[in-house]
Design an enzyme around this catalytic site. Structure first.
Site, short mmCIF file in Angstrom:
data_model
loop_
_atom_site.label_atom_id
_atom_site.label_comp_id
_atom_site.label_asym_id
_atom_site.label_seq_id
_atom_site.Cartn_x
_atom_site.Cartn_y
_atom_site.Cartn_z
N CYS A 80 0.86 -1.19 0.00
CA CYS A 80 0.00 0.00 0.00
C CYS A 80 0.88 1.23 0.00
O CYS A 80 1.54 1.53 1.00
CB CYS A 80 -0.92 -0.01 1.21
SG CYS A 80 -1.97 1.47 1.25
N HIS A 82 0.05 4.55 -0.33
CA HIS A 82 -0.37 5.69 0.49
C HIS A 82 -0.03 5.44 1.95
O HIS A 82 0.33 6.36 2.70
CB HIS A 82 -1.87 5.98 0.30
CG HIS A 82 -2.78 5.34 1.29
ND1 HIS A 82 -3.30 4.07 1.13
CD2 HIS A 82 -3.28 5.79 2.48
CE1 HIS A 82 -4.07 3.78 2.16
NE2 HIS A 82 -4.09 4.80 2.99
#
Length: 327
Positions: A80, A82
């Site tokens: 991930c 972000h």
């Protein structure tokens, strides 16, 4: 925290020990043994349909400053972007790196997909923007014809940036990633995801645990290099919508563009979220390999912000302790 509008709930204490001799093994363990806590923390009434979380765990790698397990409305991702951007700031601010240095402090984060190196702006005791170097990213397949119910045969590209995504222009569905209703974008992307899962067998050279389709990213179709931002919307897990431009998606999209000869090394592109307008930048910084795949290391950069702190409680007589979702 949030990065480009995409939330991140960082879990720092109170969670039972997650067993496993690697972060990837810990991902299997938590899914099999502790998944009720993911549901309780991500779902309503403590979270919501699009909540995202990160659990700090011990890494098996000596060079890692921390390990992390990512969680969402369906399970646990292997990467991930972000969250890595947010965790870079968090790690420096909360002492996971003992001696921060200016102008940048390196933070090594062990993700289920591998070691990701983040570089955090640091000056006068304050953290700022973060860039990270991905695991080897590659084009799995391009122009793959899949039959999508209600839309006929659609050609998609499949790229890996720590997780696999299908990429297709929203125009093929008569949609615009910047203007169309979110529900219409979700329906189209979810249909593509279901079609690719049913018709394309994925594999990853490192581990079968990485060989799954995380979601579909609808783009504005502007893959040729431009100084102007290229917009996209990522629909992942169980039709969860990313508010940011999607860090691992940017990684995979750069890998695909490099594979097609659309962008050379060390050339920065800007990617924009069709949902919020927030932006990440991405560029291929190094050629490498991943098994038989020609791959690149991709640098993605963005800004995360703090939103608050919280402590959650679970009362024994609460019949909704396990959480729920409204679809």
């Amino acid at each position: 925290m949030h990065t480009g509008g995409e939330p991140l709930r960082v879990i720092v204490s109170g969670f039972p020990e997650v067993h496993g001799d690697s972060v990837l093994a810990k991902r299997r363990y938590i899914w099999q043994n502790l998944d009720h806590l993911r549901r309780a923390l991500m779902f309503e009434p403590r979270g919501h349909y699009d909540m995202y979380g990160a659990l700090i765990v011990k890494s098996e790698l000596e060079e890692a400053d921390l390990g992390v397990l990512f969680m969402h409305n369906q399970g646990y991702s292997t990467m991930c972007g972000h969250a890595v951007i947010a965790l870079g700031r968090f790690a420096v601010d909360y002492g996971y790196v003992k001696a921060p240095v200016s102008p940048e402090t390196q933070v090594n984060i062990q993700c289920p997909c591998g070691l990701v190196k983040a570089f955090v702006q640091y000056a006068n005791g304050k953290t700022g923007r973060v860039r990270f170097h991905s695991v080897p990213a590659f084009a799995f397949a391009t122009d793959v014809a899949v039959s999508v119910p209600g839309h006929g045969v659609v050609a998609v590209d499949i790229g890996y940036g720590g997780a696999f995504y299908a990429f297709v222009s929203a125009e093929k569905f008569g949609l615009d990633v910047n203007e169309s209703r979110t529900r219409d974008l979700v329906d189209a992307a979810a249909a593509v995801t279901a079609a690719v899962k049913a018709q394309v067998k994925l594999h990853h050279p490192t581990s079968p645990d990485l060989a799954y389709l995380y979601g579909t990213i609808l783009t504005d179709g502007k893959d040729a290099f431009s100084e102007e931002p290229s917009a996209n919307v990522c629909v992942f897990a169980d039709s969860q919508v990313d508010r940011s431009p999607t860090g691992s998606g940017v990684t995979a999209r750069i890998a695909l563009q490099f594979h097609k000869g659309l962008i050379p090394l060390d050339t920065t592109r800007t990617f924009q979220s069709g949902a919020t307008g927030s932006q990440f930048t991405g560029k291929a910084v190094e050629e490498t390999t991943c098994g038989d795949f020609k791959a690149v290391i991709v640098e993605v950069a963005g800004q995360a912000h703090y939103t608050g702190t919280a402590s959650f409680v679970f009362e024994k007589d609460d019949t909704l302790n396990k959480g729920f979702l409204l679809k």
